[in-house]
Design a protein around this motif. Sequence first.
Motif, PDB file in Angstrom:
ATOM      1  N   GLY A  17       0.819  -1.209   0.000  1.00 38.43           N
ATOM      2  CA  GLY A  17       0.000   0.000   0.000  1.00 38.43           C
ATOM      3  C   GLY A  17       0.853   1.260   0.000  1.00 38.43           C
ATOM      4  O   GLY A  17       1.903   1.301   0.635  1.00 38.43           O
ATOM      5  N   GLY A  18       0.413   2.252  -0.746  1.00 35.30           N
ATOM      6  CA  GLY A  18       1.093   3.546  -0.723  1.00 35.30           C
ATOM      7  C   GLY A  18       2.353   3.629  -1.564  1.00 35.30           C
ATOM      8  O   GLY A  18       3.076   4.616  -1.512  1.00 35.30           O
ATOM      9  N   THR A  19       2.624   2.588  -2.356  1.00 33.06           N
ATOM     10  CA  THR A  19       3.845   2.619  -3.167  1.00 33.06           C
ATOM     11  C   THR A  19       3.643   3.360  -4.496  1.00 33.06           C
ATOM     12  O   THR A  19       4.608   3.576  -5.228  1.00 33.06           O
ATOM     13  N   GLY A  20       2.405   3.709  -4.798  1.00 34.70           N
ATOM     14  CA  GLY A  20       2.172   4.528  -5.981  1.00 34.70           C
ATOM     15  C   GLY A  20       1.464   3.835  -7.141  1.00 34.70           C
ATOM     16  O   GLY A  20       1.539   4.302  -8.280  1.00 34.70           O
ATOM     17  N   LYS A  21       0.746   2.765  -6.861  1.00 31.01           N
ATOM     18  CA  LYS A  21       0.065   2.023  -7.926  1.00 31.01           C
ATOM     19  C   LYS A  21      -1.027   2.839  -8.601  1.00 31.01           C
ATOM     20  O   LYS A  21      -1.078   2.939  -9.823  1.00 31.01           O
ATOM     21  N   THR A  22      -1.900   3.405  -7.773  1.00 29.80           N
ATOM     22  CA  THR A  22      -3.042   4.127  -8.334  1.00 29.80           C
ATOM     23  C   THR A  22      -2.568   5.365  -9.098  1.00 29.80           C
ATOM     24  O   THR A  22      -3.132   5.729 -10.139  1.00 29.80           O
ATOM     25  N   THR A  23      -1.522   5.981  -8.592  1.00 31.43           N
ATOM     26  CA  THR A  23      -0.958   7.146  -9.270  1.00 31.43           C
ATOM     27  C   THR A  23      -0.357   6.724 -10.617  1.00 31.43           C
ATOM     28  O   THR A  23      -0.581   7.382 -11.641  1.00 31.43           O
ATOM     29  N   LEU A  24       0.373   5.620 -10.621  1.00 30.59           N
ATOM     30  CA  LEU A  24       0.956   5.123 -11.864  1.00 30.59           C
ATOM     31  C   LEU A  24      -0.150   4.781 -12.881  1.00 30.59           C
ATOM     32  O   LEU A  24      -0.082   5.172 -14.055  1.00 30.59           O
ATOM     33  N   VAL A  41      -4.484  11.045  -5.965  1.00 27.77           N
ATOM     34  CA  VAL A  41      -5.232  10.175  -5.063  1.00 27.77           C
ATOM     35  C   VAL A  41      -5.920  11.012  -3.978  1.00 27.77           C
ATOM     36  O   VAL A  41      -7.063  10.756  -3.605  1.00 27.77           O
ATOM     37  N   GLU A  42      -5.235  12.040  -3.517  1.00 26.72           N
ATOM     38  CA  GLU A  42      -5.783  12.892  -2.461  1.00 26.72           C
ATOM     39  C   GLU A  42      -7.059  13.615  -2.888  1.00 26.72           C
ATOM     40  O   GLU A  42      -7.921  13.899  -2.071  1.00 26.72           O
ATOM     41  N   SER A  43      -7.190  13.919  -4.186  1.00 29.50           N
ATOM     42  CA  SER A  43      -8.377  14.639  -4.661  1.00 29.50           C
ATOM     43  C   SER A  43      -9.611  13.741  -4.663  1.00 29.50           C
ATOM     44  O   SER A  43     -10.739  14.221  -4.726  1.00 29.50           O
ATOM     45  N   LEU A 135      11.217   8.408  -6.904  1.00 31.61           N
ATOM     46  CA  LEU A 135      12.632   8.789  -6.956  1.00 31.61           C
ATOM     47  C   LEU A 135      12.829  10.301  -6.940  1.00 31.61           C
ATOM     48  O   LEU A 135      13.942  10.795  -6.865  1.00 31.61           O
ATOM     49  N   ASP A 136      11.724  11.051  -7.015  1.00 29.35           N
ATOM     50  CA  ASP A 136      11.814  12.513  -6.921  1.00 29.35           C
ATOM     51  C   ASP A 136      11.930  12.956  -5.471  1.00 29.35           C
ATOM     52  O   ASP A 136      12.150  14.124  -5.186  1.00 29.35           O
ATOM     53  N   ASP A 137      11.744  12.024  -4.552  1.00 32.08           N
ATOM     54  CA  ASP A 137      11.830  12.351  -3.132  1.00 32.08           C
ATOM     55  C   ASP A 137      13.298  12.300  -2.713  1.00 32.08           C
ATOM     56  O   ASP A 137      14.050  11.442  -3.160  1.00 32.08           O
TER      57      ASP A 137
HETATM   58  N1  LIG Z   1       6.846  11.949  -4.496  1.00 31.90           N
HETATM   59  C1  LIG Z   1       6.132  11.007  -5.091  1.00 31.90           C
HETATM   60  N2  LIG Z   1       4.958  10.657  -4.568  1.00 31.90           N
HETATM   61  C2  LIG Z   1       4.246   9.714  -5.197  1.00 31.90           C
HETATM   62  C3  LIG Z   1       4.674   9.084  -6.381  1.00 31.90           C
HETATM   63  N3  LIG Z   1       3.753   8.185  -6.759  1.00 31.90           N
HETATM   64  C4  LIG Z   1       2.768   8.250  -5.849  1.00 31.90           C
HETATM   65  N4  LIG Z   1       3.051   9.181  -4.911  1.00 31.90           N
HETATM   66  C5  LIG Z   1       2.243   9.534  -3.735  1.00 31.90           C
HETATM   67  O1  LIG Z   1       2.193   8.433  -2.849  1.00 31.90           O
HETATM   68  C6  LIG Z   1       0.918   8.346  -2.208  1.00 31.90           C
HETATM   69  C7  LIG Z   1       0.322   6.980  -2.426  1.00 31.90           C
HETATM   70  O2  LIG Z   1       0.054   6.822  -3.790  1.00 31.90           O
HETATM   71  P1  LIG Z   1      -1.011   5.813  -4.363  1.00 31.90           P
HETATM   72  O3  LIG Z   1      -0.960   5.927  -5.840  1.00 31.90           O
HETATM   73  O4  LIG Z   1      -2.328   5.973  -3.708  1.00 31.90           O
HETATM   74  O5  LIG Z   1      -0.369   4.440  -3.876  1.00 31.90           O
HETATM   75  P2  LIG Z   1      -1.033   2.969  -3.903  1.00 31.90           P
HETATM   76  O6  LIG Z   1      -1.543   2.721  -2.527  1.00 31.90           O
HETATM   77  O7  LIG Z   1       0.112   2.083  -4.235  1.00 31.90           O
HETATM   78  O8  LIG Z   1      -2.086   2.979  -4.941  1.00 31.90           O
HETATM   79  C8  LIG Z   1       0.099   9.471  -2.797  1.00 31.90           C
HETATM   80  O9  LIG Z   1       0.136  10.550  -1.927  1.00 31.90           O
HETATM   81  C9  LIG Z   1       0.791   9.801  -4.092  1.00 31.90           C
HETATM   82  O10 LIG Z   1       0.617  11.134  -4.489  1.00 31.90           O
HETATM   83  C10 LIG Z   1       5.952   9.478  -6.907  1.00 31.90           C
HETATM   84  O11 LIG Z   1       6.433   8.954  -7.907  1.00 31.90           O
HETATM   85  N5  LIG Z   1       6.622  10.443  -6.226  1.00 31.90           N
END
Ligand SMILES: Nc1nc2c(ncn2[C@@H]2O[C@H](COP(=O)(O)OP(=O)(O)O)[C@@H](O)[C@H]2O)c(=O)[nH]1
Length: 697
Positions: A17-24, A41-43, A135-137
């Motif tokens: 969870g939170g690794t960025g799947k939904t964003t990707l 995701v926050e919106s 990786l932008d973090d």
């Molecule tokens: N800095 C940064 N934040 C990201 C990236 N991808 C996702 N996030 C943030 O990580 C959080 C979790 O992302 P989400 O897509 O919901 O993760 P999921 O639980 O794997 O689906 C959100 O606040 C996203 O904005 C990224 O490549 N860089």
Amino acid sequence: MSYTTDLIKNVSIAGHGGTGKTTLFERLLFAGGVIPKAETVESGKTVGDSSPEEVERKISIHTALAHVERNGKKINLFDTPGSSDFIGDVILSFRASEFAILTVDGRAGVQIETIKLWRNLEGREKPRGIFITKLDDERGDYQNTLDDIREKFKITPVPITIPMGNGAAYQGVINVLNEKAYFVQGDAGGTLEKEGAVPAEYADALAAARERLIEAAAEGDDSLMEKYIDKGSLDAEEMHRGLIEALAEHKFVPAFAGVALKNSGLIPFLDFIADIGPNPKTARDISVGEDGTKTDISIDPDKPMAALVIKTSYDQFSGKLSWIKVIRGKLTADTEAQNVSENKKERIGKIYTCQGKKLEEVREFYAGDVGIISKSATLKTNDTLSDGSGSISFIHLRLPEPVHSVAVNAAAKKDDDKLGEFLVRAAEEDKTFRYQYNTETKETVISGMGELQVNIILDKIKQNQKIEVETHVPHVAYRETITKKAGAEYTHKKQTGGHGQYGKVLLEIAPLPRGENYQFINAIFGGAIPKNYIPGVEKGVLEGMAAGTMAGYPVVDVEVKVVDGKYHPVDSSELAFKLAARNAFREAMRQAAPTLLEPIMNLTVFVEDKYLGDVMSDLSGKRGKIQGQSSVGGGIEEIKAQVPQAELLRYSIDLRSITSGTGSFSVEFDHYAPISGKISEDVIKAAQAFRVQESEE
Ligand SMILES: Nc1nc2c(ncn2[C@@H]2O[C@H](COP(=O)(O)OP(=O)(O)O)[C@@H](O)[C@H]2O)c(=O)[nH]1
Ligand SMILES: [Mg+2]
């Protein structure tokens, strides 16, 4: 538009969870031109997290399906939930896809859920890749993450894209395959990355990565390997062919890097899936069978139609949606088909592709594709649909057993039916969710993969269904058994005007090995009890067993022998013998040193090693017996233990608090074991209190 089998790719995006799947997922849809603007995701407006419960909690709960077209291929993408509570939806999408991408947070490395998913994919021999995110973090570290992957998965990932810069200096990625760079365009994320020449400073890194990629391609087949050894290289066409073959056979694990939030690393990723990603025909984990037989079959457009219902969902506007993966032939709208599992005709009306919640009507789906049938009359998850000509039946998806249960009942009797209907639907929507009415403890118990899943269902019951419910920790299904042989007789005799009642029964009872439950032996000689009354005797014994003698829990693992008795030619009846047997049984039980049994579970826990000591001591406080402990690698430990179920009723809550939410576990029933002393006394007291409360209601 319909795509033929050769033009289809199915990809699951999975990971902690939170690794960025939904964003990707969102950004891939943006890059593919499916949505004009990517949301965060926050919106609460992403395509992937669109259900009310997802919007409310800002996490993925259901698998979402959407697709992009790239290089003429249709790429079906599954965005799956990361929490182990929703593992059911992840596993179903694994079965429906030929390629899985595990997202790994570039700051945290490989986390527990990802390790568990990797193991599941291993069992399916599923080709898989890794996408390193964030990786932008400033805390992102590409090289560290690769090392962590190597250590935890015992593989050497093959980079397809490599990042240029880290943290604030992140510029984009280099595509090793076409030797081009892809630069981030501004920070807002509204513009796609731009292709350009690879900066000179990355020339060496690219050359090294290129070398590794050619080696991976050479693994594709023997002739390529020979050529590679011979000439030290492969040409573009050979490399392309080699990579396709090697990936389909899971001979290498491609690694991608990117920052989805900046639309970076998307184009090379989509190109790779479209050009190299496994074709549906290479799927290996589709099996058919009946009565214990199991045969693997392959996806084949040239056979008569057969399709599998992979998931069922209920949409507020569209109603019931059956998600279908076509395995053979093609599925056409407005046709007759056969629901093989139900042995019923199913009229296929409209069929759709979907972009998240948005449905688009199509005429047909070819083998390998995934789509949706709406408002089907008979289809359930796991059902097989065919054109009626064959009799294949797909094997049901194997899912882990629920680990967390809560007893619920409607506060008002009038809501019982409504609650029942809702539970049927919820269990169909998520196959890891179960409900059961326990006749013994007189409660409806709902079970799921964790507290979160169960709480979401409870919220829906209260908020959407407007049913007021009461909940409590479920009762444990204790049992009673005996520890020595005993015998007793009882005479049932009544004279109430007219006909009397008469029956005498002498029983002997003896312990049976654990798990053998019950054996009834008629050892009557010479008609002391006539044959036609023996069923009455057995009924009496069974009633006695069901009622128990210590705390109302059923008796198990006893042999009951009827050895003697007496009857009366006029006053005897089946009822009289039943009552005599029941009382004789109860009397015999008293003398047979009865004891209560409790269910013992096999527990498997995954924890980070820093929590190992706390988890172990908690388990010993829970009367657990540790059976083994081993390192999974990368600081993650697996503990196996046997623990009484009574101690595990709230384990998902306990483990979460011990491990700050990082631990996870599975349980399954193993056996019943005797309890004594204070523990047994407490169970008896609780049972008495429960019965008093019941009789007062
Ligand atoms: N800095 C940064 N934040 C990201 C990236 N991808 C996702 N996030 C943030 O990580 C959080 C979790 O992302 P989400 O897509 O919901 O993760 P999921 O639980 O794997 O689906 C959100 O606040 C996203 O904005 C990224 O490549 N860089
Ligand atoms: Mg998500």
